[in-house]
Design an enzyme around this catalytic site. Structure first.
Site, mmCIF file in Angstrom:
data_model
loop_
_atom_site.group_PDB
_atom_site.id
_atom_site.type_symbol
_atom_site.label_atom_id
_atom_site.label_comp_id
_atom_site.label_asym_id
_atom_site.label_seq_id
_atom_site.Cartn_x
_atom_site.Cartn_y
_atom_site.Cartn_z
ATOM 1 N NE ARG A 1 -7.768 -1.720 -10.262
ATOM 2 C CZ ARG A 1 -7.043 -0.996 -10.614
ATOM 3 N NH1 ARG A 1 -5.807 -1.522 -11.543
ATOM 4 N NH2 ARG A 1 -6.838 0.096 -10.134
ATOM 5 C CG HIS B 1 -14.261 2.964 -11.457
ATOM 6 N ND1 HIS B 1 -14.869 3.174 -10.387
ATOM 7 C CD2 HIS B 1 -13.093 2.428 -11.060
ATOM 8 C CE1 HIS B 1 -14.451 2.698 -9.037
ATOM 9 N NE2 HIS B 1 -13.271 2.304 -9.618
ATOM 10 C CG ASN C 1 -2.150 -1.087 1.304
ATOM 11 O OD1 ASN C 1 -2.095 -1.962 0.174
ATOM 12 N ND2 ASN C 1 -2.826 -1.031 2.191
ATOM 13 N NE ARG D 1 -2.919 5.415 -10.500
ATOM 14 C CZ ARG D 1 -2.911 6.888 -10.419
ATOM 15 N NH1 ARG D 1 -2.100 7.681 -10.851
ATOM 16 N NH2 ARG D 1 -4.214 7.261 -9.826
#
Length: 832
Positions: free
Chosen positions: A401, A461, A55, A431
């Site tokens: 994704r 998205h 993270n 990303r």
């Protein structure tokens, strides 16, 4: 109350807003706490050491990298909280530094000794026996040395390129003439970081790969003296952008971005605390670093590979394993009914034993809750069914994704092979998933599938899919609107929701959205979905302001929302104004939160909590009480500026009463959690909730138990039962009929219960009718009925319902009057 703000309150004042970057680091400190918390099993603590590293790597690549880019560009504009990019950069680094130090200290002083106490040793090289060191030298010479490429820096060699996040060994050598040379040796990523050492007993021993290399450098650097060494790691900026509007080809642009990212500016240097000054100074100079960007740390510089230890067969050191369950609504479908079995085109045409997944969805919407419900047995089953059902005409899906071995993509390819029209929106700008998505785009195009790569100026998205099916009564649309990606891997570790529905309005809205992906423009009118960037902000603003109006008028007003981040200043201001009007606002915000709760005169009615547990809380739920006629929404968007204005997002209203009740339960459970929940203070800090002398209430543990119970109990069709004695009921379960507007859609469908039957008796006597005097218990005395069955009902902790009646399948129904509750008791238990 008036509509005007008090004269002394200016909601544009920076004091009312927390900084985005510092709030993100507050979340990361909660993640780190899972490693520090000795109540967690040892290998779970190890897992969170690894997660924290990952993270923070991303935080420095994205957020710190972006700030440095702004600083280099001379940007001095202040954020809503009053900070310039330079000020944010300084404060973020200063806040992160002690977190890294605490991580290293935790590993050295707690985790590593505790592992050793359990027979899992991570050894210093010098602690190995002579035989073990000989074994490691053989391993190095045969399996590691051939992979190494030393890169020296001297007048004949330029300073070597050092890749992002790679672990390296700086080696200073001296030749016979006394001249020193700096050489970089990359620690190979295709070799195990934890090198296992042979032992005679049941214990396991590892030594870090960089220590094996360091101890055997004489084989790599013969005929020179190794003067000193230091392990280091670089982090590069990932905020590499190109102007999409001038890019001739989006795929070419993404490939160029990926290439530029390899050589982007360094934003952090991590190096061993006892590194030689010459090596440290050389790195700082050649990489053009500020001293503030150098982190000198004791212990390993990267804990990501420690995740491998969680694969050890040590259940005594791990959380109880969890296997996602099939949804009860689908578990009764036989193997042939992955969508093919009956070939039925209507519920009447297929009996209960021959149902397809489409029959199940058409009868009643389905709420999926991952990772409690299996992705493969729900979403994947839906897509596989669509790919193979001869009645399906088209499939469309938006991929942000997905897994590198995605079965979702394979289902789309199968569908195309089977003659269906297939359209896929694959977001190339996701990303860190750009390369994976590029490869899938090429594969899909090779199969002749219509592929859209994204839209200019926006990221796509949405987590949506649409199936178009020819049925006896015409073409029907089946929709999946979700909060999570079509990724089988993350679906095992991320908490996400999805709704499968045959609602025509939702389907028609998705038709418009998918047409935008391949067409020229995005429609600005939708029947039910909230779509960003065209309608979502306005609709959420209307909902918040409506609650404020109800509060001013003295009606019930409450907002409860669960999301990943609350960052948008406009939404924060609207929530402040609603709080000042008297609206109760309860927020479950996992990560960033700019809003400051508990400010006198501004946010006194606001509470903010965050849950950090074994699964990443990723779902989004929005509840607006609306004076007794509540609205529920789920979907892909957080309350962030990027989600509301710069991405294509979809939020769906939830109208099915059973699904609303399950969402209510999830929200209330989040606020009941006293084990993994944190309470936010007005200054942006958090305090972890403590059960004290009471028993622990863990949101995720209860949901796992609920899912198992639902999966293993015959006749239960909800994914979760939405009932637990530790969870108080403070939200409306159903709309108050006295304030509900009549339906105007012409549909005659009754509100269905879990098994597809009407929720009340066959005569459809509603609760409101009961309360008006119709359909009273046959003996005329409701209290007498309740007294005869005391174990079948109880008084819930609810502001809206006086009675909760236990159902035969272990669930419960709510009623406002004794008459209504007695009628339900007679229905269920009158024959006993």
């Amino acid at each position: 109350m008036t509509d005007e703000l008090p004269a002394d309150i200016d909601l544009a004042d920076p004091q009312y807003y927390l900084n985005r970057e510092l709030s993100e680091l507050e979340f990361q400190s909660r993640v780190l706490n899972e490693a520090l918390d000795d109540r967690n099993p040892l290998l779970e603590r190890v897992r969170f050491l690894s997660i924290f590293t990952k993270n923070l790597d991303e935080f420095f690549m994205k957020r710190v990298g972006g700030l440095k880019q702004q600083i280099d560009a001379g940007v001095t504009e202040r954020t809503t909280d009053g900070r310039t990019p330079l000020k944010q950069w300084e404060e973020a680094i200063d806040k992160a530094r002690p977190m890294f130090e605490r991580q290293a200290e935790c590993y050295r002083e707690e985790i590593r000794p505790a592992l050793a106490g359990e027979g899992i040793h991570i050894c210093d090289y010098d602690d190995l026996t002579p035989d073990q060191r000989a074994e490691m030298r053989d391993y190095f010479e045969l399996s590691v040395l051939p992979t190494l490429t030393p890169l020296s820096f001297d007048p004949a060699h330029p300073f070597p390129f050092i890749s992002n996040l790679s672990l390296s060994l700086a080696v200073v050598t001296r030749d016979d003439d006394g001249d020193q040379t700096f050489t970089r040796v990359k620690i190979p990523q295709n070799r195990p970081r934890l090198v296992e050492v042979d032992t005679d007993g049941d214990e396991v021993r590892y030594v870090l790969l960089e220590e094996v290399i360091r101890a055997n450098l004489d084989l790599l650097f013969p005929n020179v003296e190794v003067v000193d060494t230091a392990v280091f790691k670089l982090t590069r900026n990932a905020e590499v952008r190109r102007n999409e509007e001038v890019a001739e080809d989006l795929i070419d642009m993404i490939e160029e971005v990926l290439e530029q990212r390899r050589f982007a500016t360094v934003v952090r240097l991590e190096i061993e605390a006892d590194a030689p000054a010459a090596a440290r100074d050389l790195l700082v100079e050649q990489l053009d670093l500020d001293d503030r960007e150098v982190f000198e740390l004791r212990g390993p510089l990267d804990y990501r590979e420690l995740m491998d230890l969680t694969d050890l067969d040590r259940p005594d050191l791990s959380l109880e394993s969890w296997t996602p369950q099939p949804h009860p609504r689908f578990s009764d479908l036989d193997a042939a009914d992955a969508g093919l079995g009956s070939g039925a085109s209507s519920p009447e045409a297929a009996g209960d034993d021959g149902d397809t997944i489409f029959d199940a969805i058409r009868r009643k919407d389905v709420l999926l809750h991952h990772p409690y419900h299996s992705f493969g047995d729900t979403v994947q089953q839906f897509l596989d069914a669509a790919a193979n059902d001869p009645d399906v005409l088209a499939i469309k899906a938006a991929i942000y994704r997905t897994a590198s071995d995605s079965q979702v993509i394979e289902a789309l390819i199968d569908a195309a092979d089977n003659g269906k029209q297939v359209a896929a929106m694959v977001e190339l700008k996701a990303r860190f998933d750009e390369q994976n998505n590029l490869e899938w785009v090429r594969r899909l195009e090779e199969e002749g599938i219509h592929v859209a790569y994204g839209t200019i100026g926006l990221k796509t998205h949405t987590k949506t899919a649409l199936v178009v099916r020819e049925e006896e009564d015409g073409v029907r649309l089946y929709s999946h609107v979700a909060t999570g990606n079509y990724h089988s891997g993350t679906a095992k570790g991320y908490v996400d929701l999805g709704v499968l529905t045959a609602d025509r309005d939702v389907g028609q809205d998705l038709v418009k959205v998918f047409n935008f992906f391949t067409g020229p423009s995005l429609d600005e009118e939708f029947r039910k979905l909230l779509i960003a960037p065209v309608t979502m902000r306005n609709e959420f603003t209307k909902c918040i302001r409506r609650e404020a109006e109800h509060a001013r008028a003295g009606r019930d007003a409450r907002i409860v929302a669960k999301m990943n981040a609350l960052e948008d200043p406009g939404i924060v201001e609207e929530l402040y104004e609603a709080s000042m009007a008297g609206v109760d606002i309860d927020l479950l915000v996992r990560d960033i939160c700019r809003l400051r709760p508990g400010l006198e005169g501004v946010s006194e009615t606001v509470t903010v909590r965050s849950v950090v547990d074994r699964f990443l809380e990723h779902s989004r739920i929005f509840y607006f009480e609306n004076a007794g006629d509540p609205d529920y929404y789920v979907g892909s968007a957080d309350w962030m500026t990027r989600n509301l204005d710069k991405r294509v997002e979809a939020i769906a209203p939830v109208e099915d009463p059973d699904i609303r009740e399950q969402l209510r339960f999830v929200l209330e459970l989040g606020f009941a959690d006293n084990r993994k929940a944190w309470e936010m203070n007005a200054d942006g800090s958090y305090d972890q909730r403590d059960p004290g002398d009471g028993h622990e209430i863990s949101m995720q543990k209860i949901l796992m138990d609920q899912t198992l119970a639902a999966s293993n109990t015959p006749g239960v069709h909800r994914g979760i039962s939405a009932s637990h004695p530790d969870v108080p009921e403070t939200l409306l379960v159903e709309s108050d009929p006295s304030v509900m507007a009549p339906r105007d859609d012409g549909e005659a469908e009754a509100s269905l219960g879990d098994d597809g039957d009407d929720r009340d008796d066959a005569d459809d006597t509603t609760e409101s009718a009961v309360e008006a005097g119709a359909g009273a218990p046959t003996n005329g005395d409701p209290q007498h009925v309740l007294d005869d069955f005391p174990e079948k009902w109880y008084v819930p902790s609810s502001r809206h319902y006086e009675y909760a009646v236990r159902t035969p399948d272990g669930d419960r129904d709510y009623r406002k009057t004794a008459e209504a509750a007695a009628r339900l008791v007679e229905k269920y238990y009158g024959e006993e």
